[in-house]
Design a protein around this motif. Structure first.
Motif, PDB file in Angstrom:
ATOM      1  N   THR A  27       0.858  -1.177   0.000  1.00  0.00           N
ATOM      2  CA  THR A  27       0.000   0.000   0.000  1.00  0.00           C
ATOM      3  C   THR A  27       0.898   1.232   0.000  1.00  0.00           C
ATOM      4  O   THR A  27       2.114   1.120   0.171  1.00  0.00           O
ATOM      5  N   PHE A  28       0.307   2.392  -0.204  1.00  0.00           N
ATOM      6  CA  PHE A  28       1.065   3.633  -0.198  1.00  0.00           C
ATOM      7  C   PHE A  28       0.674   4.464   1.007  1.00  0.00           C
ATOM      8  O   PHE A  28      -0.486   4.473   1.428  1.00  0.00           O
ATOM      9  N   ASP A  29       1.643   5.155   1.569  1.00  0.00           N
ATOM     10  CA  ASP A  29       1.369   6.059   2.676  1.00  0.00           C
ATOM     11  C   ASP A  29       0.353   7.092   2.199  1.00  0.00           C
ATOM     12  O   ASP A  29       0.522   7.703   1.148  1.00  0.00           O
ATOM     13  N   GLY A  30      -0.706   7.267   2.961  1.00  0.00           N
ATOM     14  CA  GLY A  30      -1.770   8.174   2.544  1.00  0.00           C
ATOM     15  C   GLY A  30      -2.983   7.438   2.008  1.00  0.00           C
ATOM     16  O   GLY A  30      -4.050   8.038   1.861  1.00  0.00           O
ATOM     17  N   ASP A  31      -2.838   6.133   1.694  1.00  0.00           N
ATOM     18  CA  ASP A  31      -4.000   5.337   1.290  1.00  0.00           C
ATOM     19  C   ASP A  31      -4.964   5.215   2.462  1.00  0.00           C
ATOM     20  O   ASP A  31      -4.564   5.238   3.630  1.00  0.00           O
ATOM     21  N   ARG A  32      -6.232   5.041   2.139  1.00  0.00           N
ATOM     22  CA  ARG A  32      -7.228   4.910   3.195  1.00  0.00           C
ATOM     23  C   ARG A  32      -7.201   3.507   3.809  1.00  0.00           C
ATOM     24  O   ARG A  32      -6.757   2.546   3.164  1.00  0.00           O
ATOM     25  N   PRO A  33      -7.661   3.387   5.049  1.00  0.00           N
ATOM     26  CA  PRO A  33      -7.689   2.060   5.694  1.00  0.00           C
ATOM     27  C   PRO A  33      -8.614   1.106   4.934  1.00  0.00           C
ATOM     28  O   PRO A  33      -9.570   1.523   4.276  1.00  0.00           O
ATOM     29  N   LEU A  34      -8.316  -0.180   5.064  1.00  0.00           N
ATOM     30  CA  LEU A  34      -9.129  -1.220   4.445  1.00  0.00           C
ATOM     31  C   LEU A  34      -9.775  -2.075   5.524  1.00  0.00           C
ATOM     32  O   LEU A  34      -9.186  -2.316   6.578  1.00  0.00           O
ATOM     33  N   VAL A  35     -10.983  -2.532   5.235  1.00  0.00           N
ATOM     34  CA  VAL A  35     -11.684  -3.464   6.119  1.00  0.00           C
ATOM     35  C   VAL A  35     -12.004  -4.712   5.296  1.00  0.00           C
ATOM     36  O   VAL A  35     -12.654  -4.630   4.250  1.00  0.00           O
ATOM     37  N   TYR A  36     -11.513  -5.848   5.769  1.00  0.00           N
ATOM     38  CA  TYR A  36     -11.771  -7.134   5.117  1.00  0.00           C
ATOM     39  C   TYR A  36     -12.788  -7.928   5.940  1.00  0.00           C
ATOM     40  O   TYR A  36     -12.674  -8.004   7.165  1.00  0.00           O
ATOM     41  N   THR A  37     -13.736  -8.536   5.263  1.00  0.00           N
ATOM     42  CA  THR A  37     -14.603  -9.531   5.895  1.00  0.00           C
ATOM     43  C   THR A  37     -14.278 -10.871   5.257  1.00  0.00           C
ATOM     44  O   THR A  37     -14.308 -10.996   4.020  1.00  0.00           O
ATOM     45  N   PHE A  38     -13.951 -11.874   6.073  1.00  0.00           N
ATOM     46  CA  PHE A  38     -13.498 -13.147   5.514  1.00  0.00           C
ATOM     47  C   PHE A  38     -13.731 -14.294   6.478  1.00  0.00           C
ATOM     48  O   PHE A  38     -13.909 -14.108   7.688  1.00  0.00           O
ATOM     49  N   THR A  39     -13.728 -15.492   5.931  1.00  0.00           N
ATOM     50  CA  THR A  39     -13.663 -16.725   6.716  1.00  0.00           C
ATOM     51  C   THR A  39     -12.348 -17.414   6.373  1.00  0.00           C
ATOM     52  O   THR A  39     -11.757 -17.153   5.318  1.00  0.00           O
ATOM     53  N   VAL A  40     -11.902 -18.280   7.264  1.00  0.00           N
ATOM     54  CA  VAL A  40     -10.666 -19.030   7.049  1.00  0.00           C
ATOM     55  C   VAL A  40     -10.992 -20.520   7.058  1.00  0.00           C
ATOM     56  O   VAL A  40     -11.658 -21.007   7.972  1.00  0.00           O
ATOM     57  N   VAL A  41     -10.531 -21.227   6.028  1.00  0.00           N
ATOM     58  CA  VAL A  41     -10.672 -22.679   5.966  1.00  0.00           C
ATOM     59  C   VAL A  41      -9.281 -23.290   6.116  1.00  0.00           C
ATOM     60  O   VAL A  41      -8.392 -23.019   5.300  1.00  0.00           O
ATOM     61  N   LEU A  42      -9.083 -24.077   7.179  1.00  0.00           N
ATOM     62  CA  LEU A  42      -7.810 -24.764   7.413  1.00  0.00           C
ATOM     63  C   LEU A  42      -7.914 -26.167   6.847  1.00  0.00           C
ATOM     64  O   LEU A  42      -8.847 -26.917   7.182  1.00  0.00           O
ATOM     65  N   ARG A  43      -6.968 -26.541   5.980  1.00  0.00           N
ATOM     66  CA  ARG A  43      -7.013 -27.829   5.299  1.00  0.00           C
ATOM     67  C   ARG A  43      -5.854 -28.713   5.755  1.00  0.00           C
ATOM     68  O   ARG A  43      -4.753 -28.224   6.037  1.00  0.00           O
ATOM     69  N   THR A  44      -6.108 -30.025   5.786  1.00  0.00           N
ATOM     70  CA  THR A  44      -5.103 -30.983   6.231  1.00  0.00           C
ATOM     71  C   THR A  44      -4.644 -31.849   5.063  1.00  0.00           C
ATOM     72  O   THR A  44      -5.266 -31.871   3.994  1.00  0.00           O
ATOM     73  N   SER A  45      -3.564 -32.587   5.288  1.00  0.00           N
ATOM     74  CA  SER A  45      -3.017 -33.455   4.239  1.00  0.00           C
ATOM     75  C   SER A  45      -3.960 -34.585   3.882  1.00  0.00           C
ATOM     76  O   SER A  45      -3.875 -35.153   2.793  1.00  0.00           O
ATOM     77  N   SER A  46      -4.891 -34.928   4.768  1.00  0.00           N
ATOM     78  CA  SER A  46      -5.842 -36.019   4.496  1.00  0.00           C
ATOM     79  C   SER A  46      -7.059 -35.548   3.713  1.00  0.00           C
ATOM     80  O   SER A  46      -7.904 -36.358   3.331  1.00  0.00           O
ATOM     81  N   GLY A  47      -7.179 -34.226   3.487  1.00  0.00           N
ATOM     82  CA  GLY A  47      -8.333 -33.688   2.783  1.00  0.00           C
ATOM     83  C   GLY A  47      -9.408 -33.152   3.706  1.00  0.00           C
ATOM     84  O   GLY A  47     -10.384 -32.562   3.244  1.00  0.00           O
ATOM     85  N   ALA A  48      -9.259 -33.345   5.022  1.00  0.00           N
ATOM     86  CA  ALA A  48     -10.228 -32.799   5.978  1.00  0.00           C
ATOM     87  C   ALA A  48     -10.020 -31.287   6.108  1.00  0.00           C
ATOM     88  O   ALA A  48      -8.974 -30.745   5.728  1.00  0.00           O
ATOM     89  N   SER A  49     -11.031 -30.612   6.644  1.00  0.00           N
ATOM     90  CA  SER A  49     -10.922 -29.169   6.815  1.00  0.00           C
ATOM     91  C   SER A  49     -11.789 -28.715   7.978  1.00  0.00           C
ATOM     92  O   SER A  49     -12.735 -29.403   8.373  1.00  0.00           O
TER      93      SER A  49
END
Length: 248
Positions: A150-172
């Motif tokens: 980002t550049f100094d002087g840019d306006r703040p950002l607000v993110y709305t998100f979910t997180v999916v954690l995945r495993t080597s077995s395919g589970a999440s």
């Protein structure tokens, strides 16, 4: 003859289950998944380092506070579980604040999850991981989120998100959505500009920021906090301070 007898017995059993369905044995329930999400939160706990570049040349570093999005995971199985990646599924990106100008300093933040500058609703940002969760153990995974640059002087950002954690077995497992303010330096600059704009208005003059923007943004951010099930602490604090600056 034996085949006919077996066929008759099988047919009789089918008729029993047809007319008396309660007599049919219940199927064995599926075992619970070995990986479960015990708890999750978003809290300000971390210093986030960033590289600053001016006209293409390194210009030092700075630190700012950032919230950690965390997930407490439980492995109920007898084998270790390898968490291999985190998918950040973005449902909204909002730019907040009022334009007031700024310098051309490029800020490349060292967040755990680096969101591209052109990310929008529907984007998925993936971070590879190698995290072993031992058998019958409960541990916490946490990370910060912010713009890739980002550049100094840019306006703040607000993110709305979910997180999916995945495993080597395919589970999440899925961490419930959060609404997350980033970056805090930009938010602090916005609050300082808003405070100056309201003060100059009271003196009958105007600076770089339009004072009419301040109460409009205060109302918009207050609605955002109210309608978000899990706003980050920084977003709540920004809303409270901006509403105080804007006044009644």
């Amino acid at each position: 003859m034996a085949g006919e007898i077996i066929g008759l017995v099988g047919g009789a059993a089918a008729l029993v289950f047809l007319f008396w369905p309660d007599a049919q044995p219940e199927p064995e329930p599926d075992p619970p998944p070995p990986l479960t999400l015990v708890d999750s939160d978003v809290d300000r706990e971390e210093n986030v380092a960033a590289d600053v570049t001016v006209d293409g040349s390194p210009a030092g570093k700075f630190q700012e506070q950032g919230s950690l999005v965390s997930a407490v995971l439980l492995n109920t199985g007898n084998d270790p579980i390898l968490v291999t990646q985190a998918d950040v599924r973005i449902s909204a990106v909002r730019e907040i604040g009022c334009r007031a100008g700024g310098s051309a300093s490029l800020i490349q933040a060292l967040y755990d999850i680096k969101v591209p500058t052109n990310a929008a609703a529907g984007a998925v940002v993936t971070r590879k991981m190698k995290y072993d969760l031992p058998p019958h153990a409960q541990e916490r995974i946490a990370f910060t989120v912010g713009p890739e640059e980002t550049f100094d002087g840019d306006r703040p950002l607000v993110y709305t998100f979910t997180v999916v954690l995945r495993t080597s077995s395919g589970a999440s497992v899925t961490v419930p959505p959060v609404t997350y303010l980033s970056r805090l330096t930009a938010a602090d600059q916005f609050l300082a500009g808003a405070r100056q704009a309201i003060a100059l208005k009271a003196q009958g003059s105007q600076g770089l920021m339009d004072p009419a923007c301040v109460p409009a943004q205060a109302n918009a951010i207050a609605r955002l906090v109210k309608n978000s099930p899990r706003p980050s602490p920084e977003l709540r604090e920004l809303s409270a301070e901006l509403s105080e600056i804007a006044g009644p």
